[in-house]
Design a protein around this motif. Structure first.
Motif, PDB file in Angstrom:
ATOM      1  N   THR A 233      32.651  15.687  33.596  1.00 29.02           N
ATOM      2  CA  THR A 233      32.021  16.984  33.740  1.00 29.02           C
ATOM      3  C   THR A 233      32.162  17.764  32.697  1.00 29.02           C
ATOM      4  O   THR A 233      33.011  17.818  31.542  1.00 29.02           O
ATOM      5  CB  THR A 233      33.322  17.982  34.596  1.00 29.02           C
ATOM      6  N   ALA A 234      31.108  19.266  32.309  1.00 24.88           N
ATOM      7  CA  ALA A 234      30.981  19.855  31.542  1.00 24.88           C
ATOM      8  C   ALA A 234      32.185  21.575  31.870  1.00 24.88           C
ATOM      9  O   ALA A 234      31.502  22.021  32.737  1.00 24.88           O
ATOM     10  CB  ALA A 234      29.865  20.398  30.964  1.00 24.88           C
ATOM     11  N   GLY A 235      33.590  21.518  31.798  1.00 23.99           N
ATOM     12  CA  GLY A 235      33.440  22.570  32.726  1.00 23.99           C
ATOM     13  C   GLY A 235      35.327  21.848  32.550  1.00 23.99           C
ATOM     14  O   GLY A 235      34.964  21.345  33.754  1.00 23.99           O
ATOM     15  N   GLU A 236      35.944  22.785  32.265  1.00 22.36           N
ATOM     16  CA  GLU A 236      37.621  22.052  33.119  1.00 22.36           C
ATOM     17  C   GLU A 236      37.557  21.856  34.355  1.00 22.36           C
ATOM     18  O   GLU A 236      38.093  20.851  34.857  1.00 22.36           O
ATOM     19  CB  GLU A 236      38.958  22.991  32.614  1.00 22.36           C
ATOM     20  N   ASN A 237      37.072  22.625  35.475  1.00 29.25           N
ATOM     21  CA  ASN A 237      37.597  23.153  37.060  1.00 29.25           C
ATOM     22  C   ASN A 237      36.259  22.442  37.845  1.00 29.25           C
ATOM     23  O   ASN A 237      36.019  23.716  38.783  1.00 29.25           O
ATOM     24  CB  ASN A 237      37.584  24.112  37.412  1.00 29.25           C
ATOM     25  N   LYS A 238      35.261  21.922  36.734  1.00 29.31           N
ATOM     26  CA  LYS A 238      33.923  21.806  37.428  1.00 29.31           C
ATOM     27  C   LYS A 238      33.918  20.741  38.930  1.00 29.31           C
ATOM     28  O   LYS A 238      33.417  20.714  39.743  1.00 29.31           O
ATOM     29  CB  LYS A 238      32.333  21.127  36.409  1.00 29.31           C
ATOM     30  N   GLN A 251      43.999  24.545  40.473  1.00 28.41           N
ATOM     31  CA  GLN A 251      42.738  24.646  40.897  1.00 28.41           C
ATOM     32  C   GLN A 251      43.202  24.920  42.382  1.00 28.41           C
ATOM     33  O   GLN A 251      42.720  25.699  43.415  1.00 28.41           O
ATOM     34  CB  GLN A 251      42.631  22.627  41.130  1.00 28.41           C
TER      35      GLN A 251
END
Length: 356
Positions: A233-238, A251
């Motif tokens: 992913t590109a983004g911690e919470n994607k 989360q």
């Protein structure tokens, strides 16, 4: 006279020798056998046979071509018939699907809210708004009745319908009544709260004012069988709420905050719609549901009554005209056996927010 004719004891001349048919010498005095006619050659016989077959083959070819032409004509005829039937059927379904009742005399305008509230269902905001607007615009409609039988669904779809009902009420100054049959829960009750009055049956299921997000997690199963999850992913919470990855506390807290916010929006809509009639208790907005009789005591509903009762006794217009767009057979089959299965699979894999 031959030389031997006058001699005593002379033997008569047997004449020229003759042969039998089998080429053996014939006895003397046997009359000669006429020579057999020569047999026809093989080439001549074949030519005669071919000449004799030509008329037969020509006749066969003519009959075959005639049959083929006849078959093509009949096939073309039946294809045209079927195309005409299909075109008429499609036109009928189109008219049925998009038919809007024409303006008429005094009547009660009916809008059905049935099944799950979601995009591409009978109870989607698109379908319900397509029914509500002409119902309010029709000068003959004395009131609009929502006949409801739904377990709920999307808070977005429910909120859109709720807001539109309130806007149309203020614009056209027409009363709106909700009539509950089997169930009016969660997102369905969200919509019903916009009505001026809610009528129920004694045994109707009413309430369930809450929000949920459901799904499955397969991390334990994957560990047991040695399956590695590779998620980039590109983004911690994607990858949040991915069913094959563990959920972090951060989360989980974010998802819960979002659910709480939607719940507050739901509660506000119910309070605005019901006003002072609502007898709030600690359980009112807990997600519990009640039967129709109890819901009246809690102020979630107003009276016992059916569609006919409301049209006759409340609206004073017994004629009921249904403004609900109807799906055709093909659409229903596609949704039930195609889209519904795919949508259910997606929901099973990822969390989806629902008011139910």
């Amino acid at each position: 006279m031959t030389p031997n004719d006058d001699l005593p004891g002379a033997v008569p001349d047997p004449g020229p020798a003759t042969l039998n048919v089998d080429n053996t010498p014939a006895p003397p005095g046997t009359p000669p056998v006429a020579a057999a006619a020569p047999a026809p050659s093989a080439a001549a016989s074949a030519t005669h046979s071919v000449v004799g077959l030509e008329p037969v083959l020509e006749q066969f070819a003519r009959e075959y071509l005639r049959d083929r032409r006849s078959d093509r004509r009949w096939r073309s005829f039946f294809r045209l018939i079927w195309l005409g039937i299909i075109a008429l059927f499609a036109w009928f379904l189109f008219l049925q699907r998009h038919h809007t009742p024409s303006p008429s005399g005094p009547h009660t305008a009916l809008v059905e809210v049935r099944g799950e509230i979601a995009v591409d269902t009978e109870a989607s905001a698109e379908n319900l708004l397509a029914a509500l607007r002409p119902a309010f615009e029709d000068h003959g409609a004395q009131a609009v009745v929502l006949r409801m039988n739904s377990p709920g669904g999307s808070p977005v779809q429910s909120g859109i319908v709720y807001d539109e009902i309130r806007r149309l009420k203020a614009l056209y100054k027409k009363p709106v009544y909700a009539v509950v049959e089997e169930m009016c829960a969660s997102g369905c009750y969200y919509m019903a709260a916009a009505a001026d009055e809610i009528y129920v049956d004694k045994a109707s299921v009413v309430g369930s004012i809450g929000v949920l997000m459901d799904g499955f997690g397969f991390t334990g199963v994957m560990e047991k069988y040695g399956v590695e999850r590779r998620l980039l992913t590109a983004g911690e919470n994607k990858g949040m709420l991915d069913p094959f990855s563990p959920v972090s506390e951060k989360q989980r807290g974010f998802a819960q905050a979002m659910l709480d916010q939607i719940h507050r929006q739901f509660i506000k809509a119910v309070k605005d719609g019901r006003g002072k009639r609502l007898k709030e208790t600690p359980e009112t907005f807990s997600g519990l549901f009640w039967n129709g009789e109890e819901s009246i005591k809690l102020g979630l509903a107003d009276k016992i009554g059916s569609l006919d009762f409301v049209a006759r006794e409340v609206v004073k217009a017994e004629d009921v005209i249904d403004y609900t767009p109807k799906d055709n057979v093909a659409e229903r089959l596609a949704k039930r056996f195609g889209a519904a299965i795919g949508e259910g699979s997606v929901r099973a894999m990822r969390g989806v927010i629902n008011l139910r």
